[in-house]
Enzyme design. Structure first.
Site, PDB file in Angstrom:
ATOM      1  N   ILE A  50     -71.903  83.462 -49.544  1.00  0.00           N
ATOM      2  CA  ILE A  50     -72.441  84.269 -50.038  1.00  0.00           C
ATOM      3  C   ILE A  50     -72.597  84.475 -51.446  1.00  0.00           C
ATOM      4  O   ILE A  50     -71.472  84.816 -51.682  1.00  0.00           O
ATOM      5  CB  ILE A  50     -73.687  85.487 -49.812  1.00  0.00           C
ATOM      6  CG1 ILE A  50     -73.461  85.968 -48.252  1.00  0.00           C
ATOM      7  CG2 ILE A  50     -74.820  85.724 -50.336  1.00  0.00           C
ATOM      8  CD1 ILE A  50     -74.818  84.937 -47.853  1.00  0.00           C
ATOM      9  N   CYS A  60     -66.743  84.290 -50.121  1.00  0.00           N
ATOM     10  CA  CYS A  60     -66.443  83.045 -48.602  1.00  0.00           C
ATOM     11  C   CYS A  60     -67.422  83.066 -46.684  1.00  0.00           C
ATOM     12  O   CYS A  60     -67.788  84.313 -46.499  1.00  0.00           O
ATOM     13  CB  CYS A  60     -65.362  83.078 -48.041  1.00  0.00           C
ATOM     14  SG  CYS A  60     -64.670  82.650 -49.442  1.00  0.00           S
ATOM     15  N   GLU A  62     -66.041  82.609 -44.347  1.00  0.00           N
ATOM     16  CA  GLU A  62     -65.183  83.313 -43.083  1.00  0.00           C
ATOM     17  C   GLU A  62     -65.022  85.126 -43.544  1.00  0.00           C
ATOM     18  O   GLU A  62     -65.230  85.794 -42.625  1.00  0.00           O
ATOM     19  CB  GLU A  62     -63.987  82.536 -43.559  1.00  0.00           C
ATOM     20  CG  GLU A  62     -63.252  81.398 -43.102  1.00  0.00           C
ATOM     21  CD  GLU A  62     -64.033  80.722 -44.338  1.00  0.00           C
ATOM     22  OE1 GLU A  62     -64.836  80.727 -45.080  1.00  0.00           O
ATOM     23  OE2 GLU A  62     -63.203  79.283 -44.844  1.00  0.00           O
TER      24      GLU A  62
HETATM   25  N1  THU Z   1     -66.474  78.175 -49.507  1.00  0.00           N
HETATM   26  C1  THU Z   1     -66.426  79.370 -48.039  1.00  0.00           C
HETATM   27  O1  THU Z   1     -67.147  80.178 -47.877  1.00  0.00           O
HETATM   28  N2  THU Z   1     -65.092  78.617 -47.536  1.00  0.00           N
HETATM   29  C2  THU Z   1     -63.942  78.213 -48.010  1.00  0.00           C
HETATM   30  O2  THU Z   1     -63.930  78.370 -47.468  1.00  0.00           O
HETATM   31  C3  THU Z   1     -63.904  77.809 -48.862  1.00  0.00           C
HETATM   32  C4  THU Z   1     -65.101  77.870 -50.180  1.00  0.00           C
HETATM   33  C5  THU Z   1     -67.359  78.725 -50.217  1.00  0.00           C
HETATM   34  C6  THU Z   1     -66.964  79.838 -51.771  1.00  0.00           C
HETATM   35  C7  THU Z   1     -68.354  79.170 -52.458  1.00  0.00           C
HETATM   36  O3  THU Z   1     -69.347  79.685 -52.199  1.00  0.00           O
HETATM   37  C8  THU Z   1     -67.927  77.247 -52.011  1.00  0.00           C
HETATM   38  O4  THU Z   1     -67.451  77.342 -50.765  1.00  0.00           O
HETATM   39  C9  THU Z   1     -67.642  76.346 -52.827  1.00  0.00           C
HETATM   40  O5  THU Z   1     -66.032  77.107 -53.900  1.00  0.00           O
END
Ligand code: THU
Length: 144
Positions: A50, A60, A62
Site C-alpha cells: 500500500i 510492503c 509482507e
Molecule cells: N515491496 C513489497 O511490498 N515487498 C517487497 O518485498 C519488496 C517491495 C513494494 C514496496 C513498493 O510499494 C514496491 O514494492 C516497490 O518497491
C-alpha cells in the site's frame, strides 16, 4: 522445530499471495506485491503493498499481512508466501519486513517467494535473517 509443511501447501499459499497482489495499491511504482501468511490456527491472512504519495509511508505487502494477522490476534506464523508478479526474478522481503516477520515466527518458518508458480524460491526466515537478536524481548509471537 516447526512442523514441516508439504510443498503443495506452500504452493497453495503462494497462489493466495498472487491473488492478494491484485489488491496492491501501487500507483507510484506500478509494482504489485502480495503476501499470504499461514497462522497457527490454520487460517491464511493476506496483504498487499500500500503506497502513499509521501513515498516513505509505503507499507510492503509482507508487513500489511503481518500486521493484519496480529490485529486479528494471530501472532504465530507457520509459513509465509510472497508474490511479485511483475518482477523478472524472485523478490525476497526487504530488511524491515524480515525483522517484523521474526517477531511472529521462529527461524525455521518456511518462506516462499517468486513472480510466478514455476519459479518459486523455498527458504526459511532464519536464512533470510541470520544472527537475529533480542529474542528475549520478543512478546511471544516467536514461540510455538
Ligand atoms: N515491496 C513489497 O511490498 N515487498 C517487497 O518485498 C519488496 C517491495 C513494494 C514496496 C513498493 O510499494 C514496491 O514494492 C516497490 O518497491
Amino acid at each position: 522445530m516447526a512442523e514441516s509443511i508439504p510443498e503443495s501447501e506452500l504452493v497453495q499459499l503462494f497462489r493466495k499471495a498472487l491473488e492478494a497482489s491484485k489488491f496492491s495499491y501501487s500507483p507510484y511504482s506500478h509494482f504489485p506485491v502480495g503476501a499470504a501468511i499461514l497462522t497457527d490456527d490454520g487460517s491464511i491472512v493476506t496483504g498487499a503493498n500500500i503506497e502513499n504519495r509521501s513515498f516513505g509511508l509505503t507499507n510492503c505487502a509482507e508487513r500489511t499481512a503481518a500486521f493484519a494477522a496480529a490485529a486479528q490476534g494471530k501472532i504465530r506464523f507457520r509459513a509465509i508466501a510472497i508474490a511479485a508478479p511483475k518482477a523478472d526474478y524472485p523478490v525476497g522481503p526487504c530488511g524491515a519486513c524480515r525483522q517484523v516477520l521474526t517477531e511472529f515466527a521462529p527461524a525455521d518458518t518456511p518462506v516462499v517467494f517468486g513472480s510466478n508458480e514455476k519459479n518459486i524460491v523455498h527458504t526459511t526466515l532464519g536464512e533470510l535473517y541470520p544472527y537475529d537478536s533480542l529474542h528475549e524481548l520478543a512478546g511471544g509471537g516467536q514461540s510455538k
